[in-house]
Design a protein around this motif. Structure first.
Motif, PDB file in Angstrom:
ATOM      1  N   VAL A  74     -12.341 -12.713 -30.483  1.00 54.20           N
ATOM      2  CA  VAL A  74     -11.291 -11.344 -30.772  1.00 54.20           C
ATOM      3  C   VAL A  74     -10.480 -10.582 -29.801  1.00 54.20           C
ATOM      4  N   GLY A  75     -10.619 -10.600 -29.156  1.00 57.19           N
ATOM      5  CA  GLY A  75      -9.921 -10.307 -27.794  1.00 57.19           C
ATOM      6  C   GLY A  75      -9.025 -11.722 -27.246  1.00 57.19           C
ATOM      7  N   TYR A  78      -6.464 -12.145 -29.546  1.00 56.26           N
ATOM      8  CA  TYR A  78      -5.155 -11.073 -29.131  1.00 56.26           C
ATOM      9  C   TYR A  78      -4.549 -11.596 -28.054  1.00 56.26           C
ATOM     10  N   TRP A  87      -5.856  -7.077 -21.048  1.00 59.99           N
ATOM     11  CA  TRP A  87      -7.246  -6.182 -21.771  1.00 59.99           C
ATOM     12  C   TRP A  87      -8.087  -6.210 -21.913  1.00 59.99           C
ATOM     13  N   LEU A  93     -10.897  -0.995 -24.518  1.00 60.41           N
ATOM     14  CA  LEU A  93     -10.556  -2.481 -25.028  1.00 60.41           C
ATOM     15  C   LEU A  93     -11.945  -3.370 -25.446  1.00 60.41           C
ATOM     16  N   ARG A  94     -11.795  -3.816 -24.500  1.00 58.76           N
ATOM     17  CA  ARG A  94     -13.181  -5.026 -24.205  1.00 58.76           C
ATOM     18  C   ARG A  94     -14.533  -4.241 -25.024  1.00 58.76           C
ATOM     19  N   PHE A  97     -12.653  -4.664 -28.228  1.00 64.58           N
ATOM     20  CA  PHE A  97     -12.925  -5.956 -29.284  1.00 64.58           C
ATOM     21  C   PHE A  97     -14.544  -6.611 -29.355  1.00 64.58           C
ATOM     22  N   THR A 101     -15.499  -8.537 -32.409  1.00 64.81           N
ATOM     23  CA  THR A 101     -15.920  -9.345 -32.468  1.00 64.81           C
ATOM     24  C   THR A 101     -16.955  -9.596 -33.212  1.00 64.81           C
TER      25      THR A 101
END
Length: 157
Positions: A74-75, A78, A87, A93-94, A97, A101
């Motif tokens: 997902v990251g 993105y 990110w 944020l990690r 994500f 995920t």
């Protein structure tokens, strides 16, 4: 198999008549052809669903694996969509994500697991209904859940 092939070819013909792009319709026709070949080779209606089950299982494993090794898909998606690589430097944020995920991995696992169960117990009618219900409705429910605003955390005194 004939009805599926007729429907697939009908969609391609409709796109041709409307002079719409054929890419998605042809890709769908390829997927449909693979599913029909699986059904023909197995001699059973449930064989039609096996490619989709395998693809969902592979996506589930790929999403979970990417989160486990620290590169959540997902990251990565993105980063590609928004042309951002920063990110990974943001711990919040990690984590977000990684969780997202794993969420997508769960969606694919539910799809594959339930369809595999229905295939195993040889219920092709329920398998067809399950395939429909676990497609866009489950995806939309997951997106809606993920995009719901969260209440702000109350700071500790």
């Amino acid at each position: 198999m004939g009805a599926a092939a007729t429907a697939g070819l009908g969609i391609v013909a409709l796109r041709l008549i409307r002079q719409e792009p054929l890419r998605q319709a042809l890709a769908g026709l390829v997927g449909l052809t693979v599913a029909v070949l699986f059904a023909a080779a197995s001699g059973e209606a449930r064989g039609f669903f096996l490619p989709g089950i395998l693809v969902d299982a592979a996506y589930g494993l790929a999403f979970a694996g990417s989160a486990l090794v620290g590169y959540p898909l997902v990251g990565m998606i993105y980063g590609l969509l928004y042309r951002r690589s920063d990110w990974r430097a943001d711990a919040r944020l990690r984590r977000l994500f990684v969780l997202a995920t794993f969420g997508w991995s769960a969606v694919f696992a539910v799809r594959a697991g339930l369809q595999a169960f229905l295939s195993r117990v040889d219920l092709p009618g329920l398998l067809a209904v399950g395939k429909l219900l676990l497609g866009w409705p489950l995806t939309l429910a997951a997106v809606r859940r993920a995009s719901r605003p969260r209440p702000a955390a109350i700071p500790a005194p």
